[in-house]
Design a protein around this motif. Sequence first.
Motif, short mmCIF file in Angstrom:
data_model
loop_
_atom_site.label_atom_id
_atom_site.label_comp_id
_atom_site.label_asym_id
_atom_site.label_seq_id
_atom_site.Cartn_x
_atom_site.Cartn_y
_atom_site.Cartn_z
N ARG A 88 0.82 -1.22 0.00
CA ARG A 88 0.00 0.00 0.00
C ARG A 88 0.85 1.27 0.00
O ARG A 88 0.33 2.37 -0.22
CB ARG A 88 -0.95 0.01 1.19
CG ARG A 88 -2.11 -0.97 1.05
CD ARG A 88 -3.16 -0.76 2.14
NE ARG A 88 -4.36 -1.51 1.89
CZ ARG A 88 -4.59 -2.74 2.34
NH1 ARG A 88 -3.66 -3.36 3.06
NH2 ARG A 88 -5.73 -3.36 2.07
N LYS A 90 -1.21 0.49 -4.73
CA LYS A 90 -2.48 0.33 -4.01
C LYS A 90 -3.67 0.60 -4.93
O LYS A 90 -4.64 -0.15 -4.94
CB LYS A 90 -2.50 1.29 -2.82
CG LYS A 90 -3.82 1.36 -2.06
CD LYS A 90 -3.70 2.34 -0.90
CE LYS A 90 -5.00 2.46 -0.11
NZ LYS A 90 -6.06 3.16 -0.88
N LYS A 91 -3.59 1.67 -5.72
CA LYS A 91 -4.69 2.00 -6.63
C LYS A 91 -4.82 0.97 -7.74
O LYS A 91 -5.94 0.63 -8.16
CB LYS A 91 -4.46 3.39 -7.23
CG LYS A 91 -4.51 4.53 -6.22
CD LYS A 91 -5.88 4.65 -5.59
CE LYS A 91 -5.97 5.85 -4.67
NZ LYS A 91 -7.30 5.96 -4.02
N GLU A 140 -6.55 -2.12 -6.07
CA GLU A 140 -7.97 -1.88 -5.76
C GLU A 140 -8.81 -1.89 -7.04
O GLU A 140 -9.90 -2.48 -7.06
CB GLU A 140 -8.12 -0.54 -5.05
CG GLU A 140 -7.59 -0.55 -3.62
CD GLU A 140 -7.61 0.82 -2.96
OE1 GLU A 140 -7.47 0.88 -1.73
OE2 GLU A 140 -7.76 1.84 -3.68
#
Length: 233
Positions: free
Chosen positions: A34, A66-67, A70
């Motif tokens: 993250r 992290k993006k 996700e």
Amino acid sequence: YHIRHFEQGIDLCFVHIPSFAAAHIPDLDLSAFRRQRQRVLSETGPLSRFFPAGDFHRINSFKALKKQVEWMAGKAAVKILANKRGLGPEHDIRIAAEPGGAPYLPDFPGLPVSISHSGDYAACALGEPNGRVALDLEQIETGRMQSIVRVAFSEREIRQLQGRSDEAHYLAWTMKEAYLKYIRMGFAEGLKKVEILDGRLLHHGQEVSGVRIHSEIFDETYALTLMYGAGDR
């Protein structure tokens, strides 16, 4: 991941984001992913189970790992449900976004879909043809809600919620967010225009009817709201 079959032909899929990342990104430091910058992910690696080559331009455009994870976990949840419905291999399920950001399936335009992610989970709701679904998931973080109350809740809601638990605040918040997704307005409409008062859903002060609402505490530390109804609203 795990799948839950809901009423009205709605299916929910929950993808555990750290597990998804560990299974599909080689040599990943799970304790620090993250905080890592974007990684250029290969279209020929394990992620090819879910994503065709054309998706990797988007995947690799995010600035943080992290993006990337996700985004992929949310889309994978949709593809898993679509595959379970017999709509095709996960790799071949195409997902696009409306101008406001809401996801849809170009090859199955009447099939409603909604995605949400927070903390360790990405979640998806897939409904029946010509229906409507909206899903919102929020990780409950003790103390954080007090900084959100004045932005997200009306004075009437604040009075009703005074002294109540963080869980109650988060459940009300997810109801508001889910309704804005349900009416396809998202951030175009202020959260205070949607109110949860005495168990009723109001928009611009008028009670909303014809929408079914399911709210719960998920995995002990997440608030979840699913809204669903007919597509002709």
